[in-house]
Design an enzyme around this catalytic site. Structure first.
Site, PDB file in Angstrom:
ATOM      1  N   SER A 125       0.784  -1.234   0.000  1.00 43.75           N
ATOM      2  CA  SER A 125       0.000   0.000   0.000  1.00 43.75           C
ATOM      3  C   SER A 125       0.820   1.289   0.000  1.00 43.75           C
ATOM      4  O   SER A 125       0.258   2.372  -0.130  1.00 43.75           O
ATOM      5  CB  SER A 125      -0.953   0.013   1.198  1.00 43.75           C
ATOM      6  OG  SER A 125      -0.252   0.040   2.417  1.00 43.75           O
ATOM      7  N   LYS A 170      -5.540   4.836   8.580  1.00 40.73           N
ATOM      8  CA  LYS A 170      -4.380   5.533   8.030  1.00 40.73           C
ATOM      9  C   LYS A 170      -4.585   7.041   8.032  1.00 40.73           C
ATOM     10  O   LYS A 170      -3.634   7.805   8.250  1.00 40.73           O
ATOM     11  CB  LYS A 170      -4.088   5.014   6.626  1.00 40.73           C
ATOM     12  CG  LYS A 170      -3.564   3.579   6.634  1.00 40.73           C
ATOM     13  CD  LYS A 170      -3.365   3.033   5.229  1.00 40.73           C
ATOM     14  CE  LYS A 170      -2.841   1.593   5.303  1.00 40.73           C
ATOM     15  NZ  LYS A 170      -2.658   0.993   3.963  1.00 40.73           N
TER      16      LYS A 170
END
Length: 239
Positions: A125, A170
């Site tokens: 990611s 996140k």
């Protein structure tokens, strides 16, 4: 829970996160933060029942069945190997995507040798942020303009930004570590809308060109018109 962030333009344990040789590099006043998730309960990372109960009541934590994240029966060794392979592939794709974009913009970096160093982070990611960091280092323009910009997303050699997991966590980690902007894969927009922390501005991106142009606009103080994440309500109704 929200994991640590890393400035891909900086260093970790005394080593440059993105090290470049056989090409001239430039410094930036700002930061480009890759974002992570701290996950307990994965193979090799046991979790207690008490921790699960505590997390159920923590607004900054998410609890889900282990089988949603990893295959049943996967060992710690298999998990670590898969995660490391995904990270390495992501870094290789980031180098290819960055060089392809720079070549399209008339910058010759064919001879540049690149290595990337981040400890204790796996998975694919961080690909988009690696790509942006390498482009920033190889261009004379200070794209960030001194801003702290976070983001997440996979990348392929063609520069397509792909969706990832844990984006709400996140964003919390990005806000905690000083980011005021967050680049989000358009494929994750249904998870972003309504969950952006106060003081953090999301930007929806689909390609590395979108992401790079967004960083430049933010660095110039012209990010107000950049696209927010939106959700197609007609699509949502059919789910």
């Amino acid at each position: 829970m929200p994991g640590p962030t890393q400035n891909v333009l900086g260093s970790s344990d005394g080593k440059q996160i993105i090290a470049v040789s056989q090409a001239h590099t430039y410094r930036s006043r700002g930061k480009l933060l890759l974002t992570t998730v701290n996950a307990s309960g994965l193979p090799g990372y046991p979790v207690t029942n008490a921790e699960v109960v505590w997390a159920l009541f923590d607004p900054h934590a998410v609890v889900m069945p282990r089988e949603v994240v990893v295959p049943t029966g996967q060992t710690a060794e298999e998990y670590e190997a898969e995660s490391a392979t995904e990270m390495k592939d992501s870094q290789n794709s980031a180098v290819k995507a960055a060089k392809n974009m720079l070549r399209k913009r008339g910058i010759d970096v064919a001879d540049a040798q690149v290595s990337m160093h981040v400890d204790d982070i796996g998975g694919p990611s961080a690909g988009m942020m690696y790509t942006l960091g390498l482009i920033d280092k190889l261009t004379s323009q200070d794209e960030t303009g001194g801003k702290t910009i976070a983001g997440t997303g996979t990348i392929n050699a063609k520069g397509t930004v792909g969706e990832i997991g844990g984006i709400r966590l996140k964003m919390l980690g990005a806000k905690r570590d000083g980011a005021t902007w967050f680049l989000a894969p358009r494929g994750n927009c249904d998870e972003v809308v309504g969950h952006v922390p106060s003081g953090l501005r999301d930007v929806a991106v689909s390609t590395i060109d979108d992401a790079y142009d967004a960083v430049v606009a933010i660095g110039k103080g012209k990010g107000a018109s950049l696209p927010h994440c939106t959700v197609d309500t007609d699509v949502e109704k059919t789910k």
